[in-house]
Design a protein around this motif. Structure first.
Motif, PDB file in Angstrom:
ATOM      1  N   GLY A 291      50.851  40.388  50.475  1.00 56.76           N
ATOM      2  CA  GLY A 291      50.384  39.494  49.716  1.00 56.76           C
ATOM      3  C   GLY A 291      49.227  39.162  50.025  1.00 56.76           C
ATOM      4  O   GLY A 291      48.281  38.648  49.306  1.00 56.76           O
ATOM      5  N   LEU A 292      48.778  39.259  51.308  1.00 57.44           N
ATOM      6  CA  LEU A 292      47.400  39.097  51.963  1.00 57.44           C
ATOM      7  C   LEU A 292      46.350  40.048  51.303  1.00 57.44           C
ATOM      8  O   LEU A 292      45.325  39.504  51.108  1.00 57.44           O
ATOM      9  N   ARG A 293      47.029  41.403  51.146  1.00 56.78           N
ATOM     10  CA  ARG A 293      46.192  42.290  50.747  1.00 56.78           C
ATOM     11  C   ARG A 293      45.697  42.160  49.358  1.00 56.78           C
ATOM     12  O   ARG A 293      44.630  42.071  48.672  1.00 56.78           O
ATOM     13  N   HIS A 294      46.545  41.657  48.515  1.00 58.18           N
ATOM     14  CA  HIS A 294      46.551  41.341  47.148  1.00 58.18           C
ATOM     15  C   HIS A 294      45.751  40.017  46.996  1.00 58.18           C
ATOM     16  O   HIS A 294      44.764  40.071  46.044  1.00 58.18           O
ATOM     17  N   ARG A 295      45.809  39.227  47.874  1.00 60.64           N
ATOM     18  CA  ARG A 295      44.875  37.925  47.574  1.00 60.64           C
ATOM     19  C   ARG A 295      43.397  38.341  47.944  1.00 60.64           C
ATOM     20  O   ARG A 295      42.432  37.921  47.368  1.00 60.64           O
ATOM     21  N   LEU A 296      43.294  39.221  49.127  1.00 63.04           N
ATOM     22  CA  LEU A 296      41.891  39.636  49.308  1.00 63.04           C
ATOM     23  C   LEU A 296      41.219  40.377  48.147  1.00 63.04           C
ATOM     24  O   LEU A 296      39.859  40.061  48.162  1.00 63.04           O
ATOM     25  N   SER A 297      41.895  41.384  47.852  1.00 62.64           N
ATOM     26  CA  SER A 297      41.517  42.155  46.720  1.00 62.64           C
ATOM     27  C   SER A 297      41.012  41.305  45.579  1.00 62.64           C
ATOM     28  O   SER A 297      40.102  41.516  44.885  1.00 62.64           O
ATOM     29  N   SER A 298      41.843  40.329  45.159  1.00 63.59           N
ATOM     30  CA  SER A 298      41.605  39.577  44.156  1.00 63.59           C
ATOM     31  C   SER A 298      40.404  38.492  44.108  1.00 63.59           C
ATOM     32  O   SER A 298      39.754  38.356  43.394  1.00 63.59           O
ATOM     33  N   MET A 300      37.936  39.433  46.305  1.00 67.21           N
ATOM     34  CA  MET A 300      36.938  40.249  46.452  1.00 67.21           C
ATOM     35  C   MET A 300      36.540  40.652  44.971  1.00 67.21           C
ATOM     36  O   MET A 300      35.240  40.667  44.395  1.00 67.21           O
ATOM     37  N   SER A 301      37.363  40.835  44.049  1.00 67.56           N
ATOM     38  CA  SER A 301      37.099  41.201  42.528  1.00 67.56           C
ATOM     39  C   SER A 301      36.571  39.915  41.867  1.00 67.56           C
ATOM     40  O   SER A 301      35.455  40.307  40.923  1.00 67.56           O
ATOM     41  N   GLN A 302      36.859  38.563  42.197  1.00 66.83           N
ATOM     42  CA  GLN A 302      36.571  37.684  41.776  1.00 66.83           C
ATOM     43  C   GLN A 302      34.982  37.184  42.108  1.00 66.83           C
ATOM     44  O   GLN A 302      33.988  36.870  41.392  1.00 66.83           O
ATOM     45  N   CYS A 303      34.648  37.714  43.706  1.00 70.16           N
ATOM     46  CA  CYS A 303      33.194  37.519  43.942  1.00 70.16           C
ATOM     47  C   CYS A 303      32.537  38.682  43.325  1.00 70.16           C
ATOM     48  O   CYS A 303      31.163  38.490  43.073  1.00 70.16           O
ATOM     49  N   HIS A 304      32.820  39.762  43.053  1.00 69.04           N
ATOM     50  CA  HIS A 304      32.061  40.987  42.166  1.00 69.04           C
ATOM     51  C   HIS A 304      31.794  40.417  40.831  1.00 69.04           C
ATOM     52  O   HIS A 304      30.860  40.950  40.218  1.00 69.04           O
ATOM     53  N   VAL A 305      32.756  39.838  40.093  1.00 67.87           N
ATOM     54  CA  VAL A 305      32.604  39.317  38.850  1.00 67.87           C
ATOM     55  C   VAL A 305      31.341  38.544  38.336  1.00 67.87           C
ATOM     56  O   VAL A 305      30.343  38.695  37.586  1.00 67.87           O
ATOM     57  N   PRO A 306      30.861  37.524  39.226  1.00 70.70           N
ATOM     58  CA  PRO A 306      29.644  36.749  39.034  1.00 70.70           C
ATOM     59  C   PRO A 306      28.493  37.584  39.260  1.00 70.70           C
ATOM     60  O   PRO A 306      27.484  37.373  38.659  1.00 70.70           O
ATOM     61  N   SER A 307      28.560  38.299  40.441  1.00 67.77           N
ATOM     62  CA  SER A 307      27.235  39.162  40.766  1.00 67.77           C
ATOM     63  C   SER A 307      27.109  40.084  39.546  1.00 67.77           C
ATOM     64  O   SER A 307      25.746  40.522  39.309  1.00 67.77           O
TER      65      SER A 307
END
Length: 331
Positions: A291-298, A300-307
């Motif tokens: 669960g922690l791995r999925h949250r971290l990956s999500s 990270m993906s949310q951080c990449h989208v705005p950039s």
């Protein structure tokens, strides 16, 4: 002075590390064992549940020790919290020793006498043993309250431990405390440690010799034995050996504070024992990490989208600027 000989950053680092690693892992183990005990109680689950309760009590009172360390080992909190914190702190050491011993006995009897032990195996016995362990440890560690009765110096001067919590003792206190600590070493450390070593050596020897046992289960048995014995040797042995040295010298050795600091790590090492002792805890830890791995990956993906959006917008603006440049040059 005591505070000048103690590395305050080291003490705080150990306390913070133990709190940050021990609290979430013990809470997860506590929930897992509580669910198992409510559904289908087994002796080992009852013993391990009590062990998590002991660790959680230590972790709840650990912030008080952090405040003490941050204040250069001067006790600035309300006076009644000093003996209470010390009582919980020292009780957790010997409660853990007794429950680790009980788990080793349960494991050894299960492989050495599987049929007889299965017939006599009752959760009520584990509950009774747990009550005895709590009472024995609590009665022994009530010395932190009893020793206050002897908190005086024959010359009539003021005791030197008023600004510290259970660190400096007068001569009458040492006459009571040193023999008592030796008894703690013999009864609540040597006996549980000897029994644990005997049980786990034979537990691993019998289990490894059985041909039909899967290799994964044998590895778990070895991991359980190593984790438990490491806990005794690293966390409990130095502190209890300081009792013997203190009895011989008739004063607490200067390194005792660091030996006591090692006992705090017990709350971080116990989850390893829970992991090797219970498949339910293994599944709980695995699902939690997933669960922690999925949250971290999500995240990270949310951080990449705005950039990426900003990059695309910047790219469009750059293209627009380049498109206007020829027109400006022609005019």
């Amino acid at each position: 002075m005591m505070e000048s000989t103690i590395s305050i950053p080291l003490v705080l680092s150990v306390y913070i590390f133990t709190f940050l690693t021990g609290l979430p892992s013990n809470l997860l183990a506590f929930y897992t064992f509580l669910v198992k005990v409510r559904q289908k109680p087994t002796p080992v689950d009852i013993l391990l549940l009590n062990l998590t309760v002991s660790d959680l009590l230590l972790l709840i009172f650990l912030p008080f020790k952090m405040v003490e360390a941050a204040s250069a080992m001067v006790w600035l909190l309300p006076p009644f919290l000093c003996p209470l914190t010390s009582f919980i702190y020292y009780s957790s050491i010997y409660i853990s020793s007794l429950f680790l011993m009980a788990v080793s006995v349960e494991r050894y009897l299960g492989v050495a006498f599987p049929i007889k032990y299965k017939l006599w195996r009752r959760p009520a016995y584990a509950v009774a043993a747990s009550l005895v362990f709590w009472v024995v440890s609590s009665c022994h560690c009530s010395i932190v309250y009893i020793i206050q009765i002897f908190d005086h110096i024959p010359n009539g001067t003021t005791p030197s431990n008023k600004s510290h919590c259970y660190e400096t003792f007068s001569t009458p206190q040492l006459q009571i405390l040193m023999p008592f600590r030796l008894e703690l070493f013999l009864v609540l450390f040597c006996i549980p440690f000897t029994i644990t070593v005997f049980c786990y050596i034979n537990f691993v020897r019998i289990l490894v010799a059985l041909p039909n046992i899967p290799a994964r289960k044998k590895q778990r048995a070895v991991g359980l034995a190593v984790a438990t014995l490491s806990n005794f040797i690293i966390c409990f042995a130095p502190y209890n050996l300081s009792h013997v040295v203190g009895f011989i010298q008739n004063e607490s050795p200067h390194w005792r504070v660091y030996a006591l600091l090692l006992t705090t790590l017990n709350a971080s090492l116990d989850p390893a024992i829970f992991y090797f002792s219970s498949t339910a805890v293994q599944r709980a830890f695995a699902s939690c990490l997933t669960g922690l791995r999925h949250r971290l990956s999500s995240l990270m993906s949310q951080c990449h989208v705005p950039s990426l959006t900003c990059c695309r917008e910047d790219g469009k603006e750059a293209e627009g600027a380049n498109a206007h440049e020829p027109e400006e040059s022609t005019t």
